[in-house]
Design a protein around this motif. Structure first.
Motif, PDB file in Angstrom:
ATOM      1  N   ALA A 282       0.827  -1.208   0.000  1.00 44.76           N
ATOM      2  CA  ALA A 282       0.000   0.000   0.000  1.00 44.76           C
ATOM      3  C   ALA A 282       0.860   1.257   0.000  1.00 44.76           C
ATOM      4  O   ALA A 282       0.545   2.241  -0.690  1.00 44.76           O
ATOM      5  CB  ALA A 282      -0.931  -0.004   1.213  1.00 44.76           C
ATOM      6  N   LEU A 283       1.944   1.258   0.763  1.00 40.05           N
ATOM      7  CA  LEU A 283       2.859   2.402   0.751  1.00 40.05           C
ATOM      8  C   LEU A 283       3.477   2.584  -0.635  1.00 40.05           C
ATOM      9  O   LEU A 283       3.600   3.709  -1.131  1.00 40.05           O
ATOM     10  CB  LEU A 283       3.954   2.211   1.795  1.00 40.05           C
ATOM     11  N   ALA A 284       3.861   1.478  -1.262  1.00 39.72           N
ATOM     12  CA  ALA A 284       4.449   1.562  -2.602  1.00 39.72           C
ATOM     13  C   ALA A 284       3.441   2.132  -3.595  1.00 39.72           C
ATOM     14  O   ALA A 284       3.781   2.977  -4.442  1.00 39.72           O
ATOM     15  CB  ALA A 284       4.908   0.174  -3.051  1.00 39.72           C
ATOM     16  N   TRP A 285       2.197   1.677  -3.496  1.00 41.70           N
ATOM     17  CA  TRP A 285       1.120   2.183  -4.371  1.00 41.70           C
ATOM     18  C   TRP A 285       0.968   3.694  -4.233  1.00 41.70           C
ATOM     19  O   TRP A 285       0.847   4.411  -5.238  1.00 41.70           O
ATOM     20  CB  TRP A 285      -0.176   1.474  -3.982  1.00 41.70           C
ATOM     21  N   LYS A 286       1.004   4.185  -3.014  1.00 38.25           N
ATOM     22  CA  LYS A 286       0.820   5.610  -2.770  1.00 38.25           C
ATOM     23  C   LYS A 286       2.048   6.407  -3.185  1.00 38.25           C
ATOM     24  O   LYS A 286       1.928   7.455  -3.840  1.00 38.25           O
ATOM     25  CB  LYS A 286       0.508   5.834  -1.280  1.00 38.25           C
ATOM     26  N   ILE A 287       3.225   5.952  -2.824  1.00 39.39           N
ATOM     27  CA  ILE A 287       4.460   6.663  -3.177  1.00 39.39           C
ATOM     28  C   ILE A 287       4.625   6.738  -4.690  1.00 39.39           C
ATOM     29  O   ILE A 287       5.059   7.758  -5.237  1.00 39.39           O
ATOM     30  CB  ILE A 287       5.676   5.975  -2.525  1.00 39.39           C
ATOM     31  N   ALA A 288       4.248   5.661  -5.388  1.00 40.31           N
ATOM     32  CA  ALA A 288       4.428   5.603  -6.837  1.00 40.31           C
ATOM     33  C   ALA A 288       3.599   6.650  -7.571  1.00 40.31           C
ATOM     34  O   ALA A 288       3.891   6.975  -8.727  1.00 40.31           O
ATOM     35  CB  ALA A 288       4.072   4.207  -7.353  1.00 40.31           C
ATOM     36  N   GLN A 289       2.560   7.187  -6.931  1.00 44.03           N
ATOM     37  CA  GLN A 289       1.718   8.203  -7.564  1.00 44.03           C
ATOM     38  C   GLN A 289       2.339   9.598  -7.539  1.00 44.03           C
ATOM     39  O   GLN A 289       1.840  10.511  -8.189  1.00 44.03           O
ATOM     40  CB  GLN A 289       0.366   8.252  -6.855  1.00 44.03           C
ATOM     41  N   SER A 290       3.416   9.765  -6.791  1.00 39.58           N
ATOM     42  CA  SER A 290       3.958  11.100  -6.574  1.00 39.58           C
ATOM     43  C   SER A 290       4.718  11.625  -7.789  1.00 39.58           C
ATOM     44  O   SER A 290       5.588  10.932  -8.332  1.00 39.58           O
ATOM     45  CB  SER A 290       4.905  11.096  -5.372  1.00 39.58           C
TER      46      SER A 290
ATOM     47  N   GLY B 265       7.211  -0.485  -8.396  1.00 38.43           N
ATOM     48  CA  GLY B 265       8.635  -0.194  -8.353  1.00 38.43           C
ATOM     49  C   GLY B 265       9.409  -1.458  -8.659  1.00 38.43           C
ATOM     50  O   GLY B 265       8.870  -2.428  -9.194  1.00 38.43           O
ATOM     51  N   GLU B 266      10.671  -1.454  -8.287  1.00 36.25           N
ATOM     52  CA  GLU B 266      11.544  -2.604  -8.564  1.00 36.25           C
ATOM     53  C   GLU B 266      11.858  -3.339  -7.269  1.00 36.25           C
ATOM     54  O   GLU B 266      12.391  -2.744  -6.329  1.00 36.25           O
ATOM     55  CB  GLU B 266      12.838  -2.129  -9.217  1.00 36.25           C
ATOM     56  N   ASN B 267      11.520  -4.631  -7.214  1.00 36.94           N
ATOM     57  CA  ASN B 267      11.850  -5.447  -6.052  1.00 36.94           C
ATOM     58  C   ASN B 267      13.343  -5.744  -6.010  1.00 36.94           C
ATOM     59  O   ASN B 267      13.965  -5.979  -7.047  1.00 36.94           O
ATOM     60  CB  ASN B 267      11.072  -6.760  -6.069  1.00 36.94           C
ATOM     61  N   VAL B 268      13.890  -5.742  -4.802  1.00 40.39           N
ATOM     62  CA  VAL B 268      15.316  -5.982  -4.597  1.00 40.39           C
ATOM     63  C   VAL B 268      15.467  -7.047  -3.518  1.00 40.39           C
ATOM     64  O   VAL B 268      14.885  -6.918  -2.430  1.00 40.39           O
ATOM     65  CB  VAL B 268      16.044  -4.689  -4.157  1.00 40.39           C
ATOM     66  N   ALA B 269      16.239  -8.078  -3.789  1.00 39.12           N
ATOM     67  CA  ALA B 269      16.379  -9.205  -2.864  1.00 39.12           C
ATOM     68  C   ALA B 269      17.373  -8.887  -1.749  1.00 39.12           C
ATOM     69  O   ALA B 269      18.483  -9.427  -1.691  1.00 39.12           O
ATOM     70  CB  ALA B 269      16.814 -10.455  -3.617  1.00 39.12           C
ATOM     71  N   ILE B 270      16.965  -7.980  -0.846  1.00 37.45           N
ATOM     72  CA  ILE B 270      17.789  -7.605   0.309  1.00 37.45           C
ATOM     73  C   ILE B 270      16.905  -7.659   1.543  1.00 37.45           C
ATOM     74  O   ILE B 270      15.777  -7.173   1.539  1.00 37.45           O
ATOM     75  CB  ILE B 270      18.371  -6.180   0.158  1.00 37.45           C
ATOM     76  N   SER B 271      17.424  -8.229   2.611  1.00 40.45           N
ATOM     77  CA  SER B 271      16.699  -8.258   3.875  1.00 40.45           C
ATOM     78  C   SER B 271      16.687  -6.869   4.502  1.00 40.45           C
ATOM     79  O   SER B 271      17.714  -6.182   4.518  1.00 40.45           O
ATOM     80  CB  SER B 271      17.365  -9.237   4.845  1.00 40.45           C
ATOM     81  N   PRO B 272      15.550  -6.438   5.064  1.00 38.88           N
ATOM     82  CA  PRO B 272      15.505  -5.138   5.746  1.00 38.88           C
ATOM     83  C   PRO B 272      16.435  -5.055   6.957  1.00 38.88           C
ATOM     84  O   PRO B 272      16.694  -3.963   7.451  1.00 38.88           O
ATOM     85  CB  PRO B 272      14.039  -5.028   6.176  1.00 38.88           C
ATOM     86  N   LEU B 273      16.936  -6.194   7.428  1.00 38.56           N
ATOM     87  CA  LEU B 273      17.851  -6.200   8.574  1.00 38.56           C
ATOM     88  C   LEU B 273      19.316  -6.255   8.161  1.00 38.56           C
ATOM     89  O   LEU B 273      20.202  -6.216   9.023  1.00 38.56           O
ATOM     90  CB  LEU B 273      17.531  -7.390   9.486  1.00 38.56           C
ATOM     91  N   ASP B 274      19.575  -6.344   6.872  1.00 34.63           N
ATOM     92  CA  ASP B 274      20.962  -6.381   6.372  1.00 34.63           C
ATOM     93  C   ASP B 274      21.408  -4.955   6.059  1.00 34.63           C
ATOM     94  O   ASP B 274      21.401  -4.517   4.911  1.00 34.63           O
ATOM     95  CB  ASP B 274      21.033  -7.270   5.130  1.00 34.63           C
ATOM     96  N   PHE B 275      21.809  -4.230   7.106  1.00 36.57           N
ATOM     97  CA  PHE B 275      22.098  -2.807   6.952  1.00 36.57           C
ATOM     98  C   PHE B 275      23.272  -2.549   6.006  1.00 36.57           C
ATOM     99  O   PHE B 275      23.271  -1.577   5.247  1.00 36.57           O
ATOM    100  CB  PHE B 275      22.393  -2.169   8.309  1.00 36.57           C
ATOM    101  N   GLU B 276      24.276  -3.412   6.036  1.00 34.83           N
ATOM    102  CA  GLU B 276      25.440  -3.206   5.174  1.00 34.83           C
ATOM    103  C   GLU B 276      25.063  -3.325   3.703  1.00 34.83           C
ATOM    104  O   GLU B 276      25.471  -2.506   2.878  1.00 34.83           O
ATOM    105  CB  GLU B 276      26.538  -4.213   5.520  1.00 34.83           C
TER     106      GLU B 276
ATOM    107  N   LEU C  85      11.439   4.014  -7.470  1.00 41.92           N
ATOM    108  CA  LEU C  85      11.105   3.336  -6.221  1.00 41.92           C
ATOM    109  C   LEU C  85      11.639   1.918  -6.252  1.00 41.92           C
ATOM    110  O   LEU C  85      11.398   1.173  -7.215  1.00 41.92           O
ATOM    111  CB  LEU C  85       9.584   3.311  -6.013  1.00 41.92           C
ATOM    112  N   PHE C  86      12.350   1.545  -5.191  1.00 42.00           N
ATOM    113  CA  PHE C  86      12.807   0.174  -4.988  1.00 42.00           C
ATOM    114  C   PHE C  86      12.134  -0.360  -3.727  1.00 42.00           C
ATOM    115  O   PHE C  86      11.929   0.388  -2.758  1.00 42.00           O
ATOM    116  CB  PHE C  86      14.322   0.112  -4.815  1.00 42.00           C
ATOM    117  N   ILE C  87      11.811  -1.650  -3.715  1.00 44.83           N
ATOM    118  CA  ILE C  87      11.215  -2.279  -2.532  1.00 44.83           C
ATOM    119  C   ILE C  87      12.064  -3.484  -2.162  1.00 44.83           C
ATOM    120  O   ILE C  87      12.309  -4.362  -3.006  1.00 44.83           O
ATOM    121  CB  ILE C  87       9.760  -2.720  -2.782  1.00 44.83           C
ATOM    122  N   ALA C  88      12.518  -3.530  -0.912  1.00 47.36           N
ATOM    123  CA  ALA C  88      13.371  -4.623  -0.462  1.00 47.36           C
ATOM    124  C   ALA C  88      12.741  -5.346   0.728  1.00 47.36           C
ATOM    125  O   ALA C  88      12.585  -4.727   1.780  1.00 47.36           O
ATOM    126  CB  ALA C  88      14.759  -4.082  -0.073  1.00 47.36           C
ATOM    127  N   PRO C  89      12.366  -6.629   0.610  1.00 48.05           N
ATOM    128  CA  PRO C  89      12.460  -7.414  -0.630  1.00 48.05           C
ATOM    129  C   PRO C  89      11.222  -7.330  -1.521  1.00 48.05           C
ATOM    130  O   PRO C  89      11.241  -7.812  -2.651  1.00 48.05           O
ATOM    131  CB  PRO C  89      12.642  -8.837  -0.097  1.00 48.05           C
TER     132      PRO C  89
END
Length: 464
Positions: free
Chosen positions: A49-57, A76-87, A63-67
């Motif tokens: 839902a956040l991606a849907w709203k942000i994409a309208q701006s 947007g584009e999905n990215v295979a990264i864990s939200p906890l993998d800060f590095e 926009l990238f979304i992980a994961p």
């Protein structure tokens, strides 16, 4: 600062697109300013839902979304990264010139993602609180102490460890059933027990302190049970006293109709909420929101993001059940529909500490969501079921939660809560009709949904 009002009072035909913001001059200026490259962290219905709203701006560059999940790739584009993998997030942000990170779920916030990036040269700005601020959700004991320090209305409580188990038993004996036991730390939404029997409550307290939820229940908060009707209030704040109140929502946590059976992550949601009227929200703002925002500043806690207030209306008086430090799910799936303003500049302003310069407008229509879930949820359930019928949906927006795309392009289930069917309506009934029509079209083996979402609010509207 005043309670957020509907700034567009026109009535509208039902459609599945948001109303254009009335701040046309503002939008025109925004289109001429720097566009943003955004990384959104998370994989659930909230993030969809956040991606849907942000994409309208018009301010969005990329926009990238992980994961992400099987539906977020539409925005947007999905990215295979864990939200906890800060590095890895840091490396990706550098390589892709990310301007802003929007944190969807609580785990990275509690782990300190804001602190990781804060102050680093060239680092993206982060929408979310510092690790100290995230303790409002990461520690139930800290949250209760914070509320007491700042005179924020909440249930009477005490916290216990294995070292004072007998004192915990004694406190339970002071209370009346039902008994509320909460694991202090994050427990994937499963750390709250509401029990009718004193003996069962004592046994559960011992089990929790003995490791029922691992280290998360090394401390247990016992609360007095509050009787009333709940709602969710969301605030976006910038850490400098500026804030905006988002549309109020109500979610439905129990798996069974009539609010029966075990808790889930949420089976549906409705916005607006009939009992959260001007008088009620004035109390919420004065007694809860302002003391919370000012309390964070007084304690020198950096907080630039969403505050979720889980409230209960006790005979017209709002009291705090819990804080979360991000948007709720599935409430986000209706709140995003009802934000008429461009969300991206609001997020940027919050992260930069100057939110007070921007207005927020609400769509006056109702928004509802109905969650279709896997059979067996919230217990054990099978994954990998093929999803069909989504192409038939024309009455709602489908926010994917537990879905993934197979290599052959098939859409498959990958979680307990699968898809949120979110729709507008000029009335609560019409919005629900649109959500349920969409939910009927979505098909997979074992599909289940509650068919009484919003029924309690309809009774209140009708004076029953």
């Amino acid at each position: 600062m005043s309670i957020q009002q509907n700034l567009n009072t026109m009535r509208h035909p039902v459609s599945n697109t948001p109303e254009k913001s009335p701040f046309n001059a503002q939008e025109s200026m925004q289109e001429q300013t720097t566009r943003l490259r955004v990384l959104l962290l998370g994989s659930g219905g909230r993030e969809c839902a956040l991606a849907w709203k942000i994409a309208q701006s018009p301010r969005l560059d990329k926009l990238f979304i992980a994961p992400g999940n099987g539906g977020t790739g539409a925005y947007g584009e999905n990215v295979a990264i864990s939200p906890l993998d800060f590095e890895s997030i840091e490396n990706f942000a550098h390589e892709n010139k990310i301007d802003m990170i929007v944190v969807g779920n609580e785990d990275p916030l509690v782990a300190g993602i804001f602190d990781y990036f804060n102050g680093r040269e060239g680092a993206p700005i982060v929408v979310g609180p510092s690790k100290a601020g995230a303790a409002l959700e990461g520690s139930k004991d800290f949250a209760k102490q914070f509320m007491v320090r700042h005179s924020i209305p909440t249930a009477r409580y005490r916290s216990f460890t294995a070292d004072n188990l007998e004192e915990g038993y004694a406190f339970l004996e002071e209370l009346k059933a039902p008994y509320v036991l909460k694991a202090d730390g994050l427990a994937a939404g499963k750390g709250v027990l509401i029990l009718d029997s004193l003996d069962e409550a004592k046994a559960s307290l011992k089990e929790m302190l003995g490791g029922m939820f691992g280290q998360s229940s090394a401390t247990v908060v016992i609360e007095e049970f509050l009787s009333g009707i709940e709602c969710s209030v969301f605030v976006l704040t910038d850490g400098n006293g500026g804030y905006r109140i988002l549309p109020v929502a109500k979610d439905y946590k129990r798996i069974g109709e009539g609010d029966t059976g075990p808790n889930t992550g949420g089976m549906g949601a409705v916005s607006p909420v009939v009992f959260a009227d001007k008088e009620f929200m004035k109390k919420v703002e004065e007694r809860i929101i302002l003391p919370t925002v000012n309390g964070l500043i007084a304690e020198d806690i950096t907080y630039r993001g969403f505050i979720f207030l889980g409230l209960i209306n006790v005979d017209g008086e709002p009291m705090v059940i819990e804080y979360n430090v991000r948007m709720g799910d599935p409430e986000t799936e209706v709140v995003m529909l009802r934000i008429a303003s461009d969300l991206l500049p609001l997020l940027e302003a919050a992260a930069r500490g100057n939110l007070s310069t921007l207005p927020l407008a609400e769509d006056p229509r109702y928004a509802t969501t109905v969650m279709v879930v896997s059979g067996g949820y919230p217990g054990s359930y099978e994954k990998g079921k093929k999803i069909t019928g989504t192409e038939k949906v024309d009455t709602a927006t489908l926010f994917h939660a537990g879905t993934k795309l197979a290599d052959n392009g098939d859409l498959l289930t990958s979680g307990g809560r699968v898809i949120a069917c979110s729709a507008y309506g000029d009335t609560l009934d019409s919005a629900l009709a649109n959500s349920y029509a969409a939910a009927e079209n979505v098909e997979f083996e074992g599909k289940y949904m509650r068919r009484d979402i919003g029924r309690d609010l309809r009774r209140i509207e009708q004076g029953c």
